[in-house]
Design a protein around this motif. Structure first.
Motif, mmCIF file in Angstrom:
data_model
loop_
_atom_site.group_PDB
_atom_site.id
_atom_site.type_symbol
_atom_site.label_atom_id
_atom_site.label_comp_id
_atom_site.label_asym_id
_atom_site.label_seq_id
_atom_site.Cartn_x
_atom_site.Cartn_y
_atom_site.Cartn_z
ATOM 1 N N GLN A 1 8.249 -55.562 -22.078
ATOM 2 C CA GLN A 1 8.477 -56.497 -22.900
ATOM 3 C C GLN A 1 9.769 -57.015 -23.566
ATOM 4 O OE1 GLN A 1 5.919 -54.342 -23.390
ATOM 5 N NE2 GLN A 1 4.241 -55.096 -21.971
ATOM 6 N N LYS B 1 13.274 -62.438 -27.605
ATOM 7 C CA LYS B 1 13.010 -64.037 -28.033
ATOM 8 C C LYS B 1 12.452 -64.144 -29.205
ATOM 9 C CE LYS B 1 10.510 -68.020 -26.069
ATOM 10 N NZ LYS B 1 9.476 -68.491 -24.957
ATOM 11 N N ARG B 2 11.471 -62.935 -29.510
ATOM 12 C CA ARG B 2 10.597 -63.066 -30.851
ATOM 13 C C ARG B 2 11.550 -62.818 -32.014
ATOM 14 N NH1 ARG B 2 5.179 -59.606 -31.494
ATOM 15 N NH2 ARG B 2 4.444 -60.714 -33.381
ATOM 16 N N TYR C 1 8.492 -50.357 -25.177
ATOM 17 C CA TYR C 1 8.848 -51.752 -25.221
ATOM 18 C C TYR C 1 9.504 -52.493 -23.979
ATOM 19 C CZ TYR C 1 13.504 -50.254 -26.795
ATOM 20 O OH TYR C 1 14.722 -49.828 -27.117
ATOM 21 N N ASP D 1 12.433 -58.755 -23.088
ATOM 22 C CA ASP D 1 12.691 -60.152 -23.022
ATOM 23 C C ASP D 1 12.075 -60.948 -24.216
ATOM 24 O OD1 ASP D 1 14.918 -59.730 -21.341
ATOM 25 O OD2 ASP D 1 13.595 -60.512 -19.485
ATOM 26 N N GLU D 2 10.623 -60.684 -23.968
ATOM 27 C CA GLU D 2 9.644 -61.227 -25.093
ATOM 28 C C GLU D 2 9.998 -61.116 -26.432
ATOM 29 O OE1 GLU D 2 5.401 -60.720 -24.147
ATOM 30 O OE2 GLU D 2 6.008 -60.745 -22.065
ATOM 31 N N HIS D 3 10.412 -59.545 -26.629
ATOM 32 C CA HIS D 3 10.741 -59.120 -27.983
ATOM 33 C C HIS D 3 11.934 -59.821 -28.582
ATOM 34 C CE1 HIS D 3 7.446 -56.573 -28.354
ATOM 35 N NE2 HIS D 3 7.850 -55.412 -27.440
ATOM 36 N N GLN E 1 3.507 -54.702 -33.181
ATOM 37 C CA GLN E 1 3.582 -54.702 -31.643
ATOM 38 C C GLN E 1 4.375 -53.588 -31.060
ATOM 39 O OE1 GLN E 1 1.901 -56.715 -29.399
ATOM 40 N NE2 GLN E 1 2.640 -55.322 -27.667
#
Length: 121
Positions: free
Chosen positions: A35, A41-42, A32, A37-39, A83
């Motif tokens: 990703q 944020k999510r 992971y 930063d995306e995780h 994911q």
């Protein structure tokens, strides 16, 4: 963990705080990582949904409306888990497959158990 004179009570170098000393959970780049930063944020968004649930209960919102939000929050967590699992399969399990030997069997078993836990939720 056994205690030896050289490392009395110290976890092995491969052990980390988040893996509880489980073998095969080395420091390093996980699937992971790209990703991350995306995780985060999510997950913050999901955290906001949970705080919204607390607020709804505090404000005596209608039960069905709260249940609708619970469903949305649950779906968001399940989607995140799927994911993360995909990234684990593509990175960690694929890496073990390249290395071969017992490591691939261990990673497949680990992933299978994780899938089983996700299906029980």
């Amino acid at each position: 963990m056994t205690t030896t004179e050289a490392g009395a009570g110290a976890p092995s170098p491969a052990a980390t705080d988040h893996d509880h000393g489980q073998p095969g959970h080395e420091h390093g780049v996980h699937g992971y990582h790209k990703q991350k930063d995306e995780h985060l944020k999510r997950l913050r968004r999901i955290e906001g949904q949970i705080r919204g649930l607390q607020r709804m209960v505090d404000e005596d919102v209608y039960c069905i409306d709260i249940l609708t939000q619970v469903s949305a929050s649950t779906k968001a967590l399940q989607s995140f888990a799927l994911q993360l699992l995909e990234e684990h399969l593509r990175h960690c399990v694929a890496d073990a497959a390249v290395k071969g030997g017992d490591e691939i069997d261990a990673k497949v078993e680990e992933a299978t158990k994780a899938i089983g836990r996700l299906l029980r939720t």
